[in-house]
Design a protein around this motif. Structure first.
Motif, PDB file in Angstrom:
ATOM      1  N   GLY A  27     108.683  22.910  59.578  1.00 19.10           N
ATOM      2  CA  GLY A  27     108.497  22.233  58.307  1.00 19.10           C
ATOM      3  C   GLY A  27     109.308  22.882  57.195  1.00 19.10           C
ATOM      4  O   GLY A  27     109.610  24.070  57.231  1.00 19.10           O
ATOM      5  N   ALA A  28     109.666  22.095  56.214  1.00 20.18           N
ATOM      6  CA  ALA A  28     110.401  22.599  55.065  1.00 20.18           C
ATOM      7  C   ALA A  28     109.413  23.051  54.000  1.00 20.18           C
ATOM      8  O   ALA A  28     108.376  22.417  53.789  1.00 20.18           O
ATOM      9  N   THR A  29     109.725  24.139  53.349  1.00 18.89           N
ATOM     10  CA  THR A  29     108.875  24.622  52.271  1.00 18.89           C
ATOM     11  C   THR A  29     109.603  24.465  50.952  1.00 18.89           C
ATOM     12  O   THR A  29     110.835  24.467  50.895  1.00 18.89           O
TER      13      THR A  29
END
Length: 59
Positions: A27-29
């Protein structure tokens, strides 16, 4: 009640998830808010006008 021993290690659970058709993605933060000034090592203090200008590359 009968005792059924199951593999409950993390690797076994992950493998079972993948075998059922699941997939693992990264996932991208979001980057932290720049006004927190975390790169300076000071938590919760707002940057001054001079520090903001230096950060943004404005002279």
């Amino acid at each position: 009640m009968s005792q059924i021993i199951k593999d409950t290690t993390d690797d076994a659970l992950i493998q079972e998830y993948l075998n059922k058709g699941g997939k693992i993605t990264k996932g991208a933060t979001k980057p932290p808010k720049p006004e927190l000034g975390l790169s300076k090592g000071t938590w919760g203090q707002v940057l001054s006008k001079e520090e903001k200008a230096a950060r943004d590359g404005k002279a």
